[in-house]
Design a protein around this motif. Sequence first.
Motif, PDB file in Angstrom:
ATOM      1  N   VAL A  47      73.965  43.839   8.314  1.00 38.37           N
ATOM      2  CA  VAL A  47      72.924  42.796   8.416  1.00 38.37           C
ATOM      3  C   VAL A  47      72.335  43.199  10.056  1.00 38.37           C
ATOM      4  N   GLU A  48      72.902  44.213  10.498  1.00 36.12           N
ATOM      5  CA  GLU A  48      72.341  44.501  11.968  1.00 36.12           C
ATOM      6  C   GLU A  48      72.544  45.981  12.245  1.00 36.12           C
ATOM      7  N   ALA A  49      71.763  46.609  12.803  1.00 36.68           N
ATOM      8  CA  ALA A  49      72.066  47.969  13.399  1.00 36.68           C
ATOM      9  C   ALA A  49      71.335  48.101  14.965  1.00 36.68           C
ATOM     10  N   ALA A  50      72.127  48.618  15.731  1.00 36.01           N
ATOM     11  CA  ALA A  50      71.677  48.964  17.359  1.00 36.01           C
ATOM     12  C   ALA A  50      71.924  50.158  17.736  1.00 36.01           C
ATOM     13  N   VAL A  51      71.034  50.779  18.611  1.00 37.06           N
ATOM     14  CA  VAL A  51      71.228  52.108  19.398  1.00 37.06           C
ATOM     15  C   VAL A  51      70.829  51.801  20.900  1.00 37.06           C
ATOM     16  N   LYS A  52      71.523  52.449  21.520  1.00 37.90           N
ATOM     17  CA  LYS A  52      71.418  52.550  22.927  1.00 37.90           C
ATOM     18  C   LYS A  52      70.357  53.242  23.268  1.00 37.90           C
ATOM     19  N   GLY A  53      69.871  54.413  22.699  1.00 38.08           N
ATOM     20  CA  GLY A  53      68.916  55.394  22.897  1.00 38.08           C
ATOM     21  C   GLY A  53      67.854  55.715  21.808  1.00 38.08           C
ATOM     22  N   SER A  54      67.192  56.668  21.792  1.00 39.98           N
ATOM     23  CA  SER A  54      66.351  56.889  20.880  1.00 39.98           C
ATOM     24  C   SER A  54      66.603  58.655  20.704  1.00 39.98           C
ATOM     25  N   GLY A  55      66.091  59.184  19.852  1.00 41.36           N
ATOM     26  CA  GLY A  55      66.221  60.683  19.565  1.00 41.36           C
ATOM     27  C   GLY A  55      66.563  60.908  18.232  1.00 41.36           C
ATOM     28  N   ALA A  56      67.146  62.296  17.898  1.00 41.05           N
ATOM     29  CA  ALA A  56      67.071  63.103  16.733  1.00 41.05           C
ATOM     30  C   ALA A  56      67.859  61.866  15.530  1.00 41.05           C
ATOM     31  N   GLY A  57      67.135  61.204  14.883  1.00 43.13           N
ATOM     32  CA  GLY A  57      67.751  60.298  13.893  1.00 43.13           C
ATOM     33  C   GLY A  57      68.158  59.043  14.425  1.00 43.13           C
ATOM     34  N   MET A  58      67.992  58.606  15.667  1.00 44.12           N
ATOM     35  CA  MET A  58      68.271  57.430  16.389  1.00 44.12           C
ATOM     36  C   MET A  58      67.157  56.326  16.441  1.00 44.12           C
TER      37      MET A  58
END
Length: 121
Positions: A47-58
């Motif tokens: 129902v929800e996804a979250a990431v702290k940063g971005s980069g390879a596959g994020m």
Amino acid sequence: MSACVLAGALVLGLAAGDRFTLEWTHSVEREAWRETWEVADHHLHLVEAAVKGSGAGMEPGPGGHFQDGWWVWVPDLAPVAELNLAASGMTPSAWRFCGAECTDLGAAPGEALRLAPCAAS
């Protein structure tokens, strides 16, 4: 009885609303990733996804927005019968499962860990 999830031989209780979160550290980018799942109709629904940063596959998904230090979005995925979590022992963190209580899963090398709704869920 409230809903639960089976994790191998463990029975893990769920928080109010039949939801749980999985949080882990991405193996390459070393950034936190969090998913909120709901048990409904004997399936698991993201129902929800979250990431702290971005980069390879994020990269955040469509509609992602920045909230409290996380890129948050609502994935458009069909419910699944189960999740298989790798347990290589080579990642920087275990899978942190939080339902009624929090517990770490798959920190040591071993078989993949299968998460599935309990029969009564």
